[in-house]
Design a protein around this motif. Structure first.
Motif, PDB file in Angstrom:
ATOM      1  N   GLU A  14      30.059  56.064  15.357  1.00 45.78           N
ATOM      2  CA  GLU A  14      31.327  56.772  15.006  1.00 45.78           C
ATOM      3  C   GLU A  14      31.651  57.824  15.935  1.00 45.78           C
ATOM      4  N   VAL A  18      35.535  58.061  17.179  1.00 48.29           N
ATOM      5  CA  VAL A  18      36.294  59.241  17.638  1.00 48.29           C
ATOM      6  C   VAL A  18      37.198  59.448  18.872  1.00 48.29           C
ATOM      7  N   ALA A  21      39.717  56.885  19.505  1.00 47.87           N
ATOM      8  CA  ALA A  21      40.936  57.389  18.926  1.00 47.87           C
ATOM      9  C   ALA A  21      41.780  58.647  19.489  1.00 47.87           C
ATOM     10  N   VAL A  33      46.304  66.276  15.210  1.00 50.24           N
ATOM     11  CA  VAL A  33      45.378  64.957  14.508  1.00 50.24           C
ATOM     12  C   VAL A  33      44.274  65.401  13.622  1.00 50.24           C
ATOM     13  N   HIS A  35      41.012  63.827  11.990  1.00 48.52           N
ATOM     14  CA  HIS A  35      40.202  62.648  12.108  1.00 48.52           C
ATOM     15  C   HIS A  35      39.198  62.807  11.022  1.00 48.52           C
ATOM     16  N   ARG A  36      39.081  62.087  10.124  1.00 50.00           N
ATOM     17  CA  ARG A  36      38.018  61.977   9.133  1.00 50.00           C
ATOM     18  C   ARG A  36      36.934  60.956   9.116  1.00 50.00           C
ATOM     19  N   LEU A  37      35.849  61.455   9.159  1.00 53.78           N
ATOM     20  CA  LEU A  37      34.866  60.617   9.199  1.00 53.78           C
ATOM     21  C   LEU A  37      33.494  61.156   8.223  1.00 53.78           C
ATOM     22  N   HIS A  80      43.200  68.089  18.031  1.00 48.73           N
ATOM     23  CA  HIS A  80      42.459  66.812  17.596  1.00 48.73           C
ATOM     24  C   HIS A  80      41.315  67.439  16.544  1.00 48.73           C
ATOM     25  N   VAL A  82      38.179  67.155  13.874  1.00 48.18           N
ATOM     26  CA  VAL A  82      37.286  66.126  13.029  1.00 48.18           C
ATOM     27  C   VAL A  82      36.746  66.884  11.821  1.00 48.18           C
TER      28      VAL A  82
END
Length: 108
Positions: A14, A18, A21, A33, A35-37, A80, A82
């Motif tokens: 993962e 990221v 990306a 941005v 970024h979802r995880l 960015h 997360v």
């Protein structure tokens, strides 16, 4: 440095996702941005990157990837982000509506 480069686990996978990306999006878009995880550990460390020194990153598991993540995080200059999102829909009821809910969150 022991970057655990030969060990591939969910955290490394993962984290690499990221970083990939961040790298690809930089070529296309340099705006904000999100970024979802679903890996809370990766999300937690990303939340602390701003206050970390290079040496501290090298103490983390998968330090080789975290060093690259820190470099990209600095280049993105906070644009960015997360965030954590609930994952693993197979472990929950199929009636949970995860697909519609998850897709809706990704499109926000």
């Amino acid at each position: 440095m022991d970057g655990d480069a030969g060990v591939v686990d969910s955290t490394r996978a993962e984290l690499e996702g990221v970083v990939d990306a961040m790298r690809v999006l930089w070529q296309l878009w340099q705006g904000e941005v999100v970024h979802r995880l679903d890996n809370q550990g990766v999300v937690d460390v990303f939340g602390k990157l701003g206050g970390m020194m290079d040496g501290e990153v090298m103490e983390l598991p998968h330090a080789d990837v975290w060093a690259e993540a820190l470099w990209w995080w600095r280049r993105w200059d906070g644009r960015h982000e997360v965030r954590w999102i609930r994952g693993h829909p197979k472990k929950r009821s199929h009636s949970s509506g995860w697909c519609k809910h998850g897709l809706g969150q990704l499109l926000v």
